[in-house]
Design a protein around this motif. Structure first.
Motif, mmCIF file in Angstrom:
data_model
loop_
_atom_site.group_PDB
_atom_site.id
_atom_site.type_symbol
_atom_site.label_atom_id
_atom_site.label_comp_id
_atom_site.label_asym_id
_atom_site.label_seq_id
_atom_site.Cartn_x
_atom_site.Cartn_y
_atom_site.Cartn_z
ATOM 1 N N VAL A 1 0.975 -1.074 -0.004
ATOM 2 C CA VAL A 1 0.143 -0.221 0.024
ATOM 3 C C VAL A 1 0.937 1.449 0.083
ATOM 4 N N ARG A 2 0.282 2.306 -0.187
ATOM 5 C CA ARG A 2 0.931 3.705 -0.170
ATOM 6 C C ARG A 2 0.265 4.485 1.112
ATOM 7 N N SER A 3 1.054 5.044 1.744
ATOM 8 C CA SER A 3 0.774 5.591 3.018
ATOM 9 C C SER A 3 0.551 7.231 2.699
ATOM 10 N N LEU A 4 -0.458 7.550 3.186
ATOM 11 C CA LEU A 4 -0.879 9.142 2.860
ATOM 12 C C LEU A 4 -0.814 10.410 3.843
ATOM 13 N N GLY A 5 -0.726 9.613 4.962
ATOM 14 C CA GLY A 5 -0.878 10.420 6.100
ATOM 15 C C GLY A 5 -1.926 10.073 7.309
ATOM 16 N N SER A 6 -1.721 10.781 8.311
ATOM 17 C CA SER A 6 -2.665 10.565 9.606
ATOM 18 C C SER A 6 -4.045 11.164 9.109
#
Length: 410
Positions: free
Chosen positions: A364-369
């Protein structure tokens, strides 16, 4: 016979031993076949529902103001009254500090006396001009008479009736009168220059008088707008010099928040501001949430990031310059993202789904909180393999690998 028995006895013993061994081998009990069972790990799972969400960015900011006003003394004077204290909220036009007006009265009197003196000199020059004009007419008549006297003396001298001395006296009188007429004309011609010089000195004196009047008016320091008193530097009775700071204040509506934005997010936010996207933010003050909006980025950056400036949308009356705040910036929204618990994300780029009783890894790609309504912080992730209805394993497994046998529990 004995020799035969000695030969056959060992062979018989070996045959009996071998037969016994075969009997025991055939009659031994059979060992049951071992059955191996795979361990099942119990985990929690959530049903996925990808949707459009905006990641957040946690920042720390400082309340600042570009409108910090330093009210200074307009002239050397003694402080008569101080009507405010540090932290007071004042309204536009409210009197804050007053200098003693008596320190301005003698300077006003001197300036007014100089104006009166120059007015008198200017009037004297006008009268002198009128007198010179009247005198010029008489001197021109005297010059004509002197010229006639020289002509008569010349004729008498030629006729040998008059003396040379009388002619010399007549010529001297003509010369003196000519010089008097010339001086009078020069005085009349010089009047405009003398008048301009006196008017310039008079204008300068009037300007000085107006300057002192303005200093006297500014000796009553009033609030130019609704403001907060940041500091008061004087007390009644203090002797101050010109430009000494009396107090500092700042506009309530001019407050803004400066926060350091990490370098990895600089390009994203710069592009959003260029596209005139709205980037809201929130700051928590006690039990109240203050609404903000990112309006611009600083003109200089460093390796650690760049400063962002936030406009305060709500009433900023509870804020003070220099106050430190934690704020949460809402970045641009993304489609088809999943808010996953931090324990469900491995290495920041991998999650596991529950598929047919086993763990299946998905990059997956993390986008932020992202924060839920209850304040729980989660990590927004996105991947084409994540679909609505998939079971996301949220229990963190130290031994997580593809194909590990698991069982979902409530």
């Amino acid at each position: 016979m004995k020799r035969l028995i000695k030969f056959l006895l060992p062979i018989l013993i070996l045959a009996v031993g071998f037969g016994g061994f075969q009997y025991l081998k055939r009659t031994k009990p059979e060992r049951p076949v071992a059955e191996f069972s795979e361990r099942v790990w119990r985990v929690e799972a959530e049903t996925l529902q990808p949707r459009r969400l905006a990641p957040s960015l946690e920042l720390f900011g400082r309340v600042e103001t570009p409108d910090l006003l330093r009210a200074a003394a307009s002239a050397p004077a003694r402080v008569a009254r101080v009507l405010v204290r540090d932290g007071d909220r004042v309204e536009a036009g409210q009197l804050l500090v007053e200098l003693d007006p008596r320190d301005f009265s003698f300077r006003l009197a001197q300036a007014q006396a100089q104006i009166d003196d120059l007015d008198a000199q200017l009037e004297s020059e006008r009268q002198r001009q009128a007198s010179d004009q009247a005198a010029l007419e008489q001197e021109q008549k005297l010059l004509a008479l002197a010229a006639d006297a020289v002509e008569r003396a010349t004729q008498l001298t030629r006729q040998r009736v008059g003396s040379q001395t009388e002619l010399d006296i007549a010529e001297q009188e003509l010369a003196r009168q000519s010089l008097a007429v010339s001086n009078r004309k020069m005085s009349l011609a010089d009047f405009p220059a003398r008048e301009r010089a006196l008017r310039a000195r008079l204008d300068s004196a009037k300007a000085r008088f107006e300057e002192i009047v303005l200093e006297l008016e500014r000796g009553r320091v009033t609030a130019p707008y609704d403001a907060i008193i940041a500091s008061v530097s004087v007390t009644p009775g203090d002797q101050v010099r010109k430009d000494d700071v009396l107090l500092t204040l700042y506009a309530i509506d001019g407050l803004e928040i400066r926060a350091r934005i990490p370098a990895p997010f600089q390009d994203e936010l710069t592009a959003a501001l260029r596209a005139e996207e709205t980037l809201p933010a929130q700051a928590l003050i006690g039990d109240r949430t203050l609404m903000l909006e990112l309006t611009r980025l600083a003109g200089e950056a460093s390796a650690s990031g760049i400063d962002g400036f936030f406009r305060i949308i709500d009433d900023p009356a509870s804020l003070r310059a220099g106050q430190m705040l934690s704020l949460r910036l809402q970045r641009l929204a993304h489609d088809e993202v999943v808010p996953a618990p931090f324990g469900a994300v491995y290495g920041g780029d991998r999650v596991y789904l529950l598929v047919d009783g086993r763990m299946q890894g998905v990059p997956v790609r993390s986008l932020g909180s992202w924060f839920t309504e209850t304040g729980e912080e989660r990590l927004l992730v996105r991947a084409p393999e994540l679909s609505a209805g998939d079971q996301l394993i949220v229990t963190h497994m130290p031994n997580a690998i593809d194909g590990l046998r698991v069982e979902a529990v409530q």
